[in-house]
Structure formats: structure tokens, C-alpha cells
Motif scaffolding. Structure first.
Motif, short mmCIF file in Angstrom:
data_model
loop_
_atom_site.label_atom_id
_atom_site.label_comp_id
_atom_site.label_asym_id
_atom_site.label_seq_id
_atom_site.Cartn_x
_atom_site.Cartn_y
_atom_site.Cartn_z
N GLU A 198 26.34 -24.36 -8.29
CA GLU A 198 27.16 -25.57 -8.13
C GLU A 198 27.37 -26.33 -9.43
OE1 GLU A 198 29.02 -26.36 -5.74
OE2 GLU A 198 28.30 -24.80 -4.38
N ASP A 199 26.46 -26.14 -10.39
CA ASP A 199 26.64 -26.81 -11.68
C ASP A 199 27.84 -26.26 -12.43
OD1 ASP A 199 24.44 -28.39 -11.26
OD2 ASP A 199 23.05 -27.10 -12.35
N TYR A 200 28.25 -25.06 -12.09
CA TYR A 200 29.37 -24.42 -12.79
C TYR A 200 30.56 -24.17 -11.87
CZ TYR A 200 26.00 -23.62 -16.49
OH TYR A 200 25.07 -23.81 -17.49
N ASN A 201 30.44 -24.59 -10.65
CA ASN A 201 31.48 -24.33 -9.66
C ASN A 201 32.49 -25.48 -9.61
OD1 ASN A 201 32.84 -23.13 -7.46
ND2 ASN A 201 31.70 -24.40 -6.02
N HIS A 202 33.51 -25.39 -10.42
CA HIS A 202 34.59 -26.38 -10.36
C HIS A 202 35.92 -25.67 -10.56
CE1 HIS A 202 33.78 -26.10 -14.69
NE2 HIS A 202 32.57 -26.52 -14.43
N PRO A 203 36.41 -25.04 -9.47
CA PRO A 203 37.67 -24.28 -9.55
C PRO A 203 38.83 -25.15 -10.02
CG PRO A 203 36.56 -23.92 -7.45
CD PRO A 203 35.86 -25.05 -8.11
N ASP A 247 49.51 -11.86 -9.43
CA ASP A 247 48.14 -12.08 -9.90
C ASP A 247 47.69 -13.52 -9.64
OD1 ASP A 247 47.89 -9.51 -10.77
OD2 ASP A 247 48.33 -9.93 -12.86
N GLU A 248 48.61 -14.46 -9.70
CA GLU A 248 48.26 -15.87 -9.47
C GLU A 248 47.74 -16.07 -8.05
OE1 GLU A 248 50.22 -20.31 -10.03
OE2 GLU A 248 51.53 -18.63 -9.49
N ILE A 249 48.47 -15.55 -7.08
CA ILE A 249 48.06 -15.70 -5.67
C ILE A 249 46.75 -14.95 -5.43
CG2 ILE A 249 48.68 -15.29 -3.28
CD1 ILE A 249 50.29 -17.51 -4.62
N LYS A 250 46.64 -13.74 -5.99
CA LYS A 250 45.42 -12.95 -5.81
C LYS A 250 44.21 -13.68 -6.39
CE LYS A 250 47.08 -9.01 -7.46
NZ LYS A 250 47.18 -7.59 -7.86
N TYR A 251 44.42 -14.32 -7.53
CA TYR A 251 43.31 -15.03 -8.18
C TYR A 251 42.79 -16.17 -7.30
CZ TYR A 251 40.87 -18.22 -11.30
OH TYR A 251 39.94 -19.07 -11.85
N SER A 256 38.89 -18.49 -3.34
CA SER A 256 38.62 -19.01 -1.99
C SER A 256 37.58 -18.15 -1.29
CB SER A 256 39.91 -19.04 -1.16
OG SER A 256 40.88 -19.88 -1.74
N LEU A 257 37.70 -16.84 -1.42
CA LEU A 257 36.74 -15.92 -0.80
C LEU A 257 35.34 -16.14 -1.37
CD1 LEU A 257 38.89 -12.65 -0.83
CD2 LEU A 257 38.23 -13.96 1.20
N LEU A 258 35.27 -16.34 -2.68
CA LEU A 258 33.98 -16.59 -3.33
C LEU A 258 33.34 -17.86 -2.78
CD1 LEU A 258 31.76 -16.33 -5.47
CD2 LEU A 258 33.36 -17.33 -7.14
N GLN A 259 34.16 -18.90 -2.60
CA GLN A 259 33.64 -20.19 -2.15
C GLN A 259 32.99 -20.10 -0.77
OE1 GLN A 259 33.53 -22.96 -4.11
NE2 GLN A 259 34.40 -21.63 -5.70
N GLU A 282 40.42 -13.09 -18.15
CA GLU A 282 39.14 -13.71 -18.52
C GLU A 282 38.63 -14.63 -17.42
OE1 GLU A 282 37.51 -12.66 -21.17
OE2 GLU A 282 39.22 -11.35 -21.62
N LYS A 283 39.55 -15.29 -16.71
CA LYS A 283 39.15 -16.15 -15.59
C LYS A 283 38.49 -15.32 -14.49
CE LYS A 283 42.78 -19.63 -16.26
NZ LYS A 283 43.92 -20.34 -15.64
N ALA A 284 39.02 -14.12 -14.31
CA ALA A 284 38.44 -13.23 -13.29
C ALA A 284 37.02 -12.84 -13.67
CB ALA A 284 39.32 -11.99 -13.14
N LYS A 285 36.79 -12.57 -14.96
CA LYS A 285 35.45 -12.23 -15.43
C LYS A 285 34.48 -13.39 -15.18
CE LYS A 285 36.81 -9.17 -19.26
NZ LYS A 285 36.73 -9.01 -20.73
N TRP A 286 34.94 -14.59 -15.49
CA TRP A 286 34.10 -15.78 -15.30
C TRP A 286 33.72 -15.94 -13.84
CZ3 TRP A 286 30.87 -19.17 -17.04
CH2 TRP A 286 30.71 -20.40 -16.44
N ASN A 287 34.69 -15.80 -12.94
CA ASN A 287 34.40 -15.94 -11.52
C ASN A 287 33.56 -14.80 -10.98
OD1 ASN A 287 35.89 -18.34 -10.01
ND2 ASN A 287 37.19 -17.72 -11.72
N LEU A 288 33.71 -13.64 -11.57
CA LEU A 288 32.87 -12.50 -11.20
C LEU A 288 31.41 -12.81 -11.57
CD1 LEU A 288 33.14 -9.70 -9.95
CD2 LEU A 288 33.50 -8.77 -12.25
N ALA A 289 31.23 -13.43 -12.74
CA ALA A 289 29.88 -13.84 -13.15
C ALA A 289 29.33 -14.91 -12.22
CB ALA A 289 29.91 -14.35 -14.60
N LEU A 290 30.20 -15.85 -11.82
CA LEU A 290 29.76 -16.91 -10.90
C LEU A 290 29.36 -16.33 -9.55
CD1 LEU A 290 32.23 -19.89 -11.49
CD2 LEU A 290 29.93 -19.55 -12.40
#
Length: 326
Positions: A198-203, A247-251, A256-259, A282-290
């Protein structure tokens, strides 16, 4: 009172209306889209990030007050208007300081000339406020306090200023805490404090302009996502993806699925975006890490973070998370 043709109002009036409504999504968007140029200008001209933060907040408070008074209708791009206001505020501060002969570097972006006429109105409004501050209505003053609190929270988050509670603890508290750590250390030799998801979760907020999709449906997806109603947003995204597999919609669908904890589905989409060359790579990599962080898979999280490019816009968070995982 200023009068103007309503037909000349610029579409960017949405930013002014958002400030007046103390809309956190709009305020965050202003920081993300328009603050970097101001920060660059100020840091190039005898200032630092703290100066930039102060100037940006002062201008946003001024715009909030002017909008609430019904005296601000935008007739030019918000970018040009906002940058010029911040620039003039900083140059005025430099002039009033000891740095009277500072060389000004303006290689950022040329300012739209149509913004100048609005600047005069805003500065006139500011002077009027100073002269008649005691006549301001109480409800406006109260709303301004709430706005400033929200603005400060968002601003500190943008400038990566986290409150460190430990600094305010008393010495005896530290001694007690250390004793507890030592005591637990006798039993748990591999004790570690891992970072919190949650400290890093700010979509970031969604603002869709896709083609071939109903504007009403896009707006539903956008509103539910920005309102953190992810369970509601997910089926809407799935409907949109049948018509437009961008890609925008998929992202935003994957976020949302991650949340809501649908990790496998989310990670499959992030990996697909990671393999591509869109702005979401790169945003996808970051969210994959999250996603790995949220599941407690810290080694996997660390490995993914190490693949993120230093050009990623929020790389400071990548570094901070890596440091916490060491």
C-alpha cells in the motif's frame, strides 16, 4: 467582474473546475502533467525542488480562490497559463531576493501568448484579494482550508516527501523499541521488515480518448477506475476490449485486476505489455513488481525492479523500493 464569450472557453477549463471542486484526481493530474516543466524552470534558475513545490502550491491556491469566486474562465491551454503564472511568481521572488542579477534560462517550452491576457486578470484578482481579504465569505475560507490540506497531501506525495514518524519519537521510546527488537531477535534470527504494498500503490488516473468505442462506456470505465471501484470497472473494461484492444485499455484493465487480487490474469497482461514497445512497457514492469510485492514474493519483486529502465518516470520509487528490499 470579468465578462467573456462562453464560446471562447478552452476545453482545459476542466482543470479549473477540478481545482474549484477540490477534485483529487484533477489535482494529481496537474502535478503529473504540468509540474515537471515548472520544476525544470525553477531548478534551472537559482531554485530547487522545495522552491518549485512552494510556487506550484501558491499558484494552485490562487487559482482555486479565483475559480471559487467565479472569476476564472480559461481561454487558452492550461499548460501555457499555469507555467506562465508559476514563472512570473518565481521571477518576482528572485527579484525580491538577493539574486537580482540571475540569468534566466528559458529553454523549456515557449509559452502560448494568448495566456498573457488571463495573467493580468489573475494578478488583479490576487491584489483585490489582498485588499479585501477581510470581506471573504466564511464558507469560502473553510473550503480553502480543506483544499490546502488536500493539496499539501498530494504535493508531498508528488515530491516524494514522506513523513517519518520515527523522527518525532522520544529517546526513551527508541530504547524500549530496541529492547523489543533484541528480545525478538533471540527467537527470530532472520527477522526482517518488508515493504508494504500500500505504500507504493497509487495508480495513475485514467483519461481515455479511444476511438471506435462509445464515449459513454469509456466514461463509465474511467469514473469507476478513478473512483477505485475496480470490481465495477473490470467488466466494463472487458466490454471495451472486445471493440478496442489497445495497450491503454489493457493496462488499466490489468491494474484493476491487480487491485482486486486477480494476480495471474493481471500478470499475463503486464507481461504482454512488457514485451511490447508502447509507453506502457516500463509501467507494466513496475506493476508486475507490485503484484509480486503484494503477494509477498520479495525476491521476484526485486528481480523485476532491477529490469526497469532509469528513464521510467517514477524511477525514484523503484530505487526506494529496491532499497527497502535489500
Amino acid at each position: 467582474m470579468f465578462f467573456m464569450d462562453l464560446n471562447k472557453i478552452h476545453p482545459d477549463q476542466k482543470y479549473i473546475d477540478g481545482l474549484a471542486a477540490n477534485d483529487s484526481v484533477v489535482i494529481e493530474m496537474i502535478f503529473k502533467k504540468f509540474a515537471p516543466k515548472v520544476v525544470q524552470f525553477i531548478t534551472n534558475n537559482s531554485g530547487d525542488k522545495d522552491h518549485a513545490q512552494n510556487v506550484i502550491q501558491e499558484i494552485m491556491i490562487l487559482l482555486f480562490s479565483q475559480a471559487k469566486a467565479g472569476k476564472l474562465q480559461l481561454t487558452c491551454p492550461f499548460d501555457a497559463y499555469f507555467f506562465l503564472l508559476c514563472k512570473r511568481r518565481w521571477l518576482k521572488e528572485l527579484k525580491n531576493s538577493a539574486n537580482k542579477d540571475v540569468t534566466v534560462y528559458e529553454n523549456v517550452v515557449s509559452v502560448n501568448e494568448s495566456a498573457h491576457e488571463l495573467i493580468a486578470q489573475t494578478e488583479e484578482f490576487e491584489e483585490e484579494q489582498k485588499r479585501y481579504r477581510q470581506e471573504n465569505k466564511l464558507e469560502i475560507a473553510e473550503e480553502r482550508v480543506v483544499f490546502e490540506e488536500n493539496l499539501t497531501r498530494i504535493s508531498d506525495k508528488y515530491f516524494n516527501k514522506k513523513k517519518h514518524k520515527a523522527a518525532s519519537l522520544k529517546p526513551w521510546y527508541f530504547a524500549a523499541a530496541i529492547s523489543v527488537i533484541v528480545m525478538f531477535g533471540l527467537f527470530f534470527f532472520d527477522y526482517r521488515h518488508y515493504p508494504n504494498f500500500e505504500d507504493y500503490n497509487h495508480p495513475e488516473s485514467a483519461y481515455f480518448t479511444e476511438r471506435g468505442v462509445s464515449e459513454a462506456i469509456l466514461k463509465q470505465a474511467e469514473n469507476n477506475f478513478n473512483g477505485r471501484r475496480y470490481e465495477t470497472a473490470i467488466p466494463i473494461f472487458e466490454m471495451i476490449l472486445k471493440e478496442n484492444n489497445s495497450d491503454e485499455i489493457k493496462y488499466f484493465y490489468a491494474v484493476s485486476l491487480l487491485q482486486v487480487g486477480k494476480y495471474v490474469k493481471a500478470e499475463n497482461i503486464f507481461k504482454e505489455l512488457e514485451a511490447g514497445n508502447s509507453v506502457y512497457k516500463e509501467k507494466a514492469k513496475w506493476n508486475l513488481a507490485l503484484s509480486k510485492l503484494k503477494q509477498g514474493k520479495y525476491d521476484d519483486c526485486k528481480a523485476i525492479l532491477q529490469t526497469i529502465s532509469q528513464d521510467y518516470e517514477d524511477y525514484d520509487e523503484v530505487e526506494q523500493l529496491l532499497e527497502e528490499l535489500e
